[in-house]
Scaffold this active site. Sequence first.
Site, PDB file in Angstrom:
ATOM      1  N   ARG A  26      -6.902   2.150 -33.185  1.00 31.20           N
ATOM      2  CA  ARG A  26      -6.570   1.360 -31.998  1.00 31.20           C
ATOM      3  C   ARG A  26      -5.662   2.094 -31.037  1.00 31.20           C
ATOM      4  O   ARG A  26      -5.879   2.091 -29.821  1.00 31.20           O
ATOM      5  CB  ARG A  26      -5.946   0.023 -32.430  1.00 31.20           C
ATOM      6  CG  ARG A  26      -5.500  -0.885 -31.297  1.00 31.20           C
ATOM      7  CD  ARG A  26      -6.469  -0.971 -30.125  1.00 31.20           C
ATOM      8  NE  ARG A  26      -7.832  -1.258 -30.503  1.00 31.20           N
ATOM      9  CZ  ARG A  26      -8.886  -1.038 -29.717  1.00 31.20           C
ATOM     10  NH1 ARG A  26      -8.716  -0.493 -28.518  1.00 31.20           N
ATOM     11  NH2 ARG A  26     -10.106  -1.331 -30.129  1.00 31.20           N
TER      12      ARG A  26
ATOM     13  N   GLU B  86       8.999  10.619   5.568  1.00 27.89           N
ATOM     14  CA  GLU B  86       8.146   9.542   6.072  1.00 27.89           C
ATOM     15  C   GLU B  86       8.654   9.108   7.441  1.00 27.89           C
ATOM     16  O   GLU B  86       9.846   8.833   7.612  1.00 27.89           O
ATOM     17  CB  GLU B  86       8.191   8.352   5.111  1.00 27.89           C
ATOM     18  CG  GLU B  86       7.413   7.148   5.602  1.00 27.89           C
ATOM     19  CD  GLU B  86       7.607   5.923   4.711  1.00 27.89           C
ATOM     20  OE1 GLU B  86       7.018   4.877   5.031  1.00 27.89           O
ATOM     21  OE2 GLU B  86       8.343   6.013   3.713  1.00 27.89           O
TER      22      GLU B  86
ATOM     23  N   LYS C  28       3.639   6.261  -9.065  1.00 27.37           N
ATOM     24  CA  LYS C  28       3.384   4.880  -9.507  1.00 27.37           C
ATOM     25  C   LYS C  28       2.575   4.914 -10.800  1.00 27.37           C
ATOM     26  O   LYS C  28       1.373   4.657 -10.829  1.00 27.37           O
ATOM     27  CB  LYS C  28       2.653   4.104  -8.411  1.00 27.37           C
ATOM     28  CG  LYS C  28       3.497   3.927  -7.160  1.00 27.37           C
ATOM     29  CD  LYS C  28       2.709   3.258  -6.045  1.00 27.37           C
ATOM     30  CE  LYS C  28       3.569   3.123  -4.793  1.00 27.37           C
ATOM     31  NZ  LYS C  28       2.803   2.548  -3.659  1.00 27.37           N
TER      32      LYS C  28
ATOM     33  N   ASP D 237       2.600   6.483   6.992  1.00 31.72           N
ATOM     34  CA  ASP D 237       2.289   5.367   6.107  1.00 31.72           C
ATOM     35  C   ASP D 237       1.739   4.181   6.890  1.00 31.72           C
ATOM     36  O   ASP D 237       2.198   3.867   7.992  1.00 31.72           O
ATOM     37  CB  ASP D 237       3.569   4.950   5.366  1.00 31.72           C
ATOM     38  CG  ASP D 237       3.299   4.092   4.143  1.00 31.72           C
ATOM     39  OD1 ASP D 237       2.188   4.181   3.587  1.00 31.72           O
ATOM     40  OD2 ASP D 237       4.205   3.348   3.749  1.00 31.72           O
TER      41      ASP D 237
END
Length: 204
Positions: A26, A120, A61, A141
């Site tokens: 598993r 940014e 992320k 962005d």
Amino acid sequence: MAKSRVDGDGIAAVHGLARTLLECERVALNFLQRLSGVATLARRYADAVAGTRCRVLDTRKTTPGLRLLEKRAAAAGGITNHRMGLFDAILIKNNHIAAAGGVRQAMEAARTCGLPIEIEVRTREELREALVCGAEHLLLDNLTPAEAAGWIGEIAGRATVELSGGITLESVRAYAEAGADFVSAGAITHSARAMDISFRLELA
């Protein structure tokens, strides 16, 4: 043997005591399914921008504790790893600019670390100030592909450009064709669907 349930092809074969194999089954499948899902989605993004000069980047992320494995899976799928952590490059975002008191102040403070700097920018004014300050890597962005093309036209090769923010598998090519050097998609690691893989025990 581990097999894909989609086409039944064998992925890997392991040999050992039946008890050991069943104890490990598993956990091994959990890793294999998760990482295969990341690699598969990464490949789809890479294929979507094929023929352009744009490269797809992953992000930070990632699943806590699995960053290294997920980034290796993303690279196996054909995209480029970007920023393993806070130690290999500096990304100046809107909150950093606000805390520092402006674009120039943020960039000057970041330069003392000696690391590559990406910044940014959210407005044309910030874009122009960053370029005046010698920014080499810009992050744009949450623009539409048409807006991105206009900003990239103004940058005119003075800095490399990364686009991010809601870029999907369906829209990534449009962003690449807007002239970006890079597009980044957190979905590659945070939203990849696990592959359906099973384990079949065969006694020798």
